[in-house]
Write a protein that holds these residues in place. Structure first.
Motif, short mmCIF file in Angstrom:
data_model
loop_
_atom_site.label_atom_id
_atom_site.label_comp_id
_atom_site.label_asym_id
_atom_site.label_seq_id
_atom_site.Cartn_x
_atom_site.Cartn_y
_atom_site.Cartn_z
N ASP A 120 0.84 -1.20 0.00
CA ASP A 120 0.00 0.00 0.00
C ASP A 120 0.87 1.25 0.00
O ASP A 120 1.95 1.28 0.62
CB ASP A 120 -0.90 0.03 1.24
N VAL A 121 0.39 2.25 -0.69
CA VAL A 121 1.06 3.55 -0.76
C VAL A 121 0.11 4.61 -0.21
O VAL A 121 -1.07 4.66 -0.60
CB VAL A 121 1.45 3.89 -2.21
N HIS A 122 0.61 5.44 0.72
CA HIS A 122 -0.21 6.50 1.31
C HIS A 122 0.50 7.83 1.14
O HIS A 122 1.69 7.97 1.46
CB HIS A 122 -0.44 6.23 2.81
N VAL A 123 -0.25 8.81 0.65
CA VAL A 123 0.27 10.17 0.51
C VAL A 123 -0.45 11.03 1.54
O VAL A 123 -1.68 11.13 1.53
CB VAL A 123 0.03 10.72 -0.91
N GLY A 124 0.32 11.67 2.44
CA GLY A 124 -0.28 12.49 3.48
C GLY A 124 -0.88 13.76 2.93
O GLY A 124 -0.39 14.34 1.96
N ALA A 125 -1.94 14.22 3.57
CA ALA A 125 -2.61 15.44 3.13
C ALA A 125 -1.70 16.66 3.31
O ALA A 125 -1.77 17.62 2.54
CB ALA A 125 -3.91 15.64 3.90
N GLU A 126 -0.85 16.63 4.34
CA GLU A 126 0.04 17.76 4.59
C GLU A 126 1.49 17.41 4.28
O GLU A 126 2.42 18.03 4.80
CB GLU A 126 -0.10 18.20 6.05
N GLY A 127 1.68 16.43 3.45
CA GLY A 127 3.03 16.03 3.08
C GLY A 127 3.39 14.66 3.63
O GLY A 127 2.67 14.08 4.44
N GLY A 128 4.51 14.19 3.19
CA GLY A 128 4.95 12.88 3.63
C GLY A 128 4.47 11.78 2.69
O GLY A 128 3.46 11.92 1.98
#
Length: 349
Positions: A319-327
């Motif tokens: 799984d790949v997760h992109v943070g809403a505020e970065g990361g």
């Protein structure tokens, strides 16, 4: 054993019908004759079984007919010699023997072909399994070797930059670390699996190389549960994730970024998380279906997904997760398969 059973069945049937014990004499001769004929037929059938069906079945039926006629002639001849005063003529004895002998040879022939076709099918299945294993091994090797030029290009580019900046000592130190890293990674077979402890040691070698370039801007952190240190996984599986984190999180930011690698048990699985504190990926630079960077070469994440599929089939998670505020965070799960004592370099762990 089959012909002994055939003889026993014929003998019991004769005794049940009131035949004398002398009935066993012609039956014994008949069993020996049938056994001898089927030995010859087995040699012929073995030579025919791989031929074209029309030729095989035509010749097989012909041979079975000749064997039946010969067997029936011998049976009738023995029966006439044993009972010369019998009212039944030779022709009657021959016709009676033909029926019994033809039935016996037909059953034996059917059993012979059934067993041999089954053995051929098993052999073909084994061959297919071996070929599939070889193909999977070749694909794993290809995916593993795919990382080498990708990694070497980036590292040698960093060394070239140091040389152009006339920083000979850091460049020499980076070359030494690169040599140690390559010696370490090339010691493993491309299709082999390593322990998580070995993989972490490899990452530390790689990060030592990159630290020469980024210094304090690159801040790696490890949180590895000792309980999963012996879990097995494909070698160099995590290195592309660290490389991506450096490329998209550390390089663009003046202050650099933290990269965290954690691993722990999740039920019966090993869960590995690689995250960074970079700026993340904007909607314009990501593929909406995968979350991968569109400007990337696609080697890293696609390679990991393919290698996980090769190693664990559908028993893995990626799984790949992109943070809403970065990361950016990547989570990998696969079955926990603990290994025995393994060798890392020249030391035991």
């Amino acid at each position: 054993m089959g012909w002994a059973a055939w003889l026993g069945l014929r003998g019991v049937s004769g005794l049940a019908n009131g035949q004398a014990f002398t009935f066993f004499i012609p039956q014994t001769i008949s069993a020996i004759t049938g056994f001898s004929l089927t030995l010859i037929l087995s040699v012929c059938y073995r030579a025919l079984i791989s031929r074209r069906p029309l030729l095989m079945w035509g010749v097989s039926f012909g041979l079975a007919g000749v064997a039946t006629a010969l067997w029936a002639f011998i049976d009738a001849w023995v029966a006439q010699i044993q009972n010369p005063a019998s009212e039944a003529g030779f022709t009657s004895l021959l016709l009676g023997a033909v029926y019994i002998d033809a039935t016996s040879l037909a059953a034996w022939s059917a059993l012979y072909f059934a067993i041999n076709y089954f053995l051929q099918l098993e052999e073909q299945n084994d061959r297919v399994i071996r070929l599939e294993a070889q193909a999977a091994s070749a694909q794993l090797a290809m995916l593993r070797y795919q990382l080498n030029p990708h990694f070497l290009f980036n590292t040698l580019n960093s060394i070239s930059t140091l040389v152009l900046l006339k920083q000979a000592e850091p460049a020499n130190a980076m070359l030494s670390r690169l040599s140690a890293f390559l010696r370490y990674t090339l010691a493993n077979e491309p299709t082999a699996q390593v322990t998580l402890a070995q993989e972490i040691e490899t990452l530390k070698l790689y990060l030592d190389i990159e630290k020469m370039r980024f210094e304090e801007r690159l801040r790696p952190h490890f949180a590895i549960d000792p309980a999963v240190s012996r879990a097995r996984l494909p070698s160099l599986l995590l290195q592309p994730l660290i490389e991506n984190a450096i490329k998209y999180a550390v390089t663009p930011q003046e202050e650099g970024a933290d990269i965290t690698i954690s691993a722990q048990l999740a039920g019966q699985n090993v869960r590995i998380t690689v995250s960074d504190t970079g700026a993340g990926l904007s909607a314009e630079t990501t593929d909406p279906t995968t979350g991968f960077a569109t400007e990337s070469t696609g080697v890293g994440l696609a390679n990991i997904r393919d290698r996980l599929a090769q190693a664990f089939g559908d028993q893995h998670r990626f799984d790949v997760h992109v943070g809403a505020e970065g990361g950016f965070t990547v989570v990998i799960e696969f079955p926990f398969q603990p290994d025995g004592q393994m060798t890392i370099g020249t030391e035991r762990t």
